[in-house]
Design an enzyme around this catalytic site. Sequence first.
Site, mmCIF file in Angstrom:
data_model
loop_
_atom_site.group_PDB
_atom_site.id
_atom_site.type_symbol
_atom_site.label_atom_id
_atom_site.label_comp_id
_atom_site.label_asym_id
_atom_site.label_seq_id
_atom_site.Cartn_x
_atom_site.Cartn_y
_atom_site.Cartn_z
ATOM 1 N N LYS A 195 0.859 -1.189 0.000
ATOM 2 C CA LYS A 195 0.000 0.000 0.000
ATOM 3 C C LYS A 195 0.895 1.239 0.000
ATOM 4 O O LYS A 195 1.820 1.348 0.808
ATOM 5 C CB LYS A 195 -0.864 -0.049 1.264
ATOM 6 C CG LYS A 195 -1.716 1.136 1.558
ATOM 7 C CD LYS A 195 -2.739 1.455 0.506
ATOM 8 C CE LYS A 195 -3.616 0.291 0.146
ATOM 9 N NZ LYS A 195 -4.595 0.558 -0.916
ATOM 10 N N ASN A 226 -3.366 4.236 -4.205
ATOM 11 C CA ASN A 226 -4.744 4.755 -4.065
ATOM 12 C C ASN A 226 -4.948 6.110 -4.731
ATOM 13 O O ASN A 226 -5.570 7.027 -4.139
ATOM 14 C CB ASN A 226 -5.167 4.825 -2.589
ATOM 15 C CG ASN A 226 -5.626 3.477 -2.057
ATOM 16 O OD1 ASN A 226 -5.135 3.015 -1.043
ATOM 17 N ND2 ASN A 226 -6.560 2.817 -2.736
ATOM 18 N N GLU A 249 -1.476 -0.591 -9.211
ATOM 19 C CA GLU A 249 -2.907 -0.467 -8.870
ATOM 20 C C GLU A 249 -3.268 0.986 -8.562
ATOM 21 O O GLU A 249 -2.706 1.591 -7.645
ATOM 22 C CB GLU A 249 -3.187 -1.374 -7.662
ATOM 23 C CG GLU A 249 -4.648 -1.457 -7.256
ATOM 24 C CD GLU A 249 -4.862 -2.452 -6.111
ATOM 25 O OE1 GLU A 249 -4.189 -3.514 -6.081
ATOM 26 O OE2 GLU A 249 -5.688 -2.158 -5.238
ATOM 27 N N HIS A 323 -10.137 -7.515 -4.169
ATOM 28 C CA HIS A 323 -9.860 -6.420 -3.245
ATOM 29 C C HIS A 323 -10.253 -6.804 -1.823
ATOM 30 O O HIS A 323 -11.100 -7.662 -1.614
ATOM 31 C CB HIS A 323 -10.683 -5.207 -3.708
ATOM 32 C CG HIS A 323 -10.676 -4.054 -2.771
ATOM 33 N ND1 HIS A 323 -11.744 -3.735 -1.971
ATOM 34 C CD2 HIS A 323 -9.734 -3.132 -2.511
ATOM 35 C CE1 HIS A 323 -11.461 -2.658 -1.268
ATOM 36 N NE2 HIS A 323 -10.246 -2.267 -1.569
ATOM 37 N N ASN A 325 -10.655 -5.202 2.497
ATOM 38 C CA ASN A 325 -10.580 -4.213 3.567
ATOM 39 C C ASN A 325 -10.488 -5.006 4.857
ATOM 40 O O ASN A 325 -10.675 -6.220 4.841
ATOM 41 C CB ASN A 325 -11.837 -3.330 3.566
ATOM 42 C CG ASN A 325 -11.574 -2.011 2.858
ATOM 43 O OD1 ASN A 325 -10.570 -1.356 3.121
ATOM 44 N ND2 ASN A 325 -12.455 -1.629 1.971
#
Length: 425
Positions: A195, A226, A249, A323, A325
């Site tokens: 990330k 992101n 991504e 994906h 979370n």
Amino acid sequence: MRTPGPCPIVDMRVTPVAMGDLPLLNAAGLHAPYALRTIVELVSAEGVVGVSEVPGSAATEAALESVRATVVDRDLFDAGRLLAAATEHLEATGASARRTHVLSALDVALLDLQGKMLGRPVCDLLGGAVRDRVPFAAYLFFKHRGAGGDLGFGVDAAARGWAAARQEAALDAEGIVAQARAMCREHGFRSLKLKGGILPPETEVDAIRALSAAFGSTVPLRFDPNAAWSYETAVRWGKEMEGLLEYYEDPVRGQEAMARLRADVRLPLATNMCTTAFEHLLESVRLHSEDVILADHHAWGGLRPCVELGRLCRTFGRGLSMHSNSHLGISLAAMAHLAAVVPNLTYDADTHYPWQSEELIAGGRLVFEDGALRVPRGPGLGVEIDRAALARLHENRVRCGLTRRDDEAEMRKVEPGWTFRPTRW
Ligand code: GKR
Ligand code: MG
């Protein structure tokens, strides 16, 4: 053969829960010490219970309560009309922003209930498994030191193995490589995802180079800022990562910028931010905005819609990944059933699961073997709720006082004045 009679749903229970989470960083800010989930249970007249889990918020819980009358008393095999009535209700009452999470909660709980009534696993109801093991990827985060939960930024001195390693700060290449090694040692993952979008691009790309050097070219590597990078930053640093990434991504925001970037950087582009709903597919195909779409049954309205997404991806030449979370075992089991039945879901799926310790399914946490989860073979999702654990996680939710995820507010607690910027670097 006996003609089956109606099988009414007699109750729907909606339980807000929270589990301890760690101070992970992302472009939107910082994870709170608790991650929120909503648990839905649909009960049949025989007392059989179908379960599901979606991202938690007071708004989602209110929207779920508002569709109760479209669910209770309906035949549990009448899923098409039930979901259509719930959609209509959400649109009529202005709650359509919660639509995908509500529909996902209903779709998964219905499938679980149907499977439990019939004695068949959900993957059989979705068309049948094409694989029995679902490989997942190690999801790496820049982070502060801290254990989360009641300890917040404190550290649990008794923790061992990965549970100890994940408490360490990881704010540079060395920290990320140590995190990756510890996570892979414990869970056996064979793909890595970092990330990004938090630290200056040179620091993040440095971490990618270090991961590549440490793990070698046979371990696929993904990077996800992101969409916090400007177009110029995404081109400049994307070129530095050519040959290193399995996919890049959401480096930039929106289908047009992604489509343009595909021509400027020789890396496959993936998204869970620009093509995120069926109504975006037309533009996706027209522009060719990405190479890989990340399915998420919570965000696409359930498992059945994600099976349809798989077929569309195959038709229009998109790869399919998954994906994640912060989530518990009900979601993980549902993800495994989905990945089991979609032949073209060939990328190792994302999961946040190793970041948490708490669980509410009977028998405790699901276990990755060599980086993969065996698809549960029991009826429905193959998991049951442990009622004492559910009560404990509900108590967490009440005590933590959070009503929605707000990473920006959490970040301000450690960096006063910090504000979310859609394009930061
Ligand atoms: O948990 O911080 C996080 C992630 O950044 C998550 O919120 C994203 O939705 O996993 C995600 C992604 O792939 O974009
Ligand atoms: Mg992403």
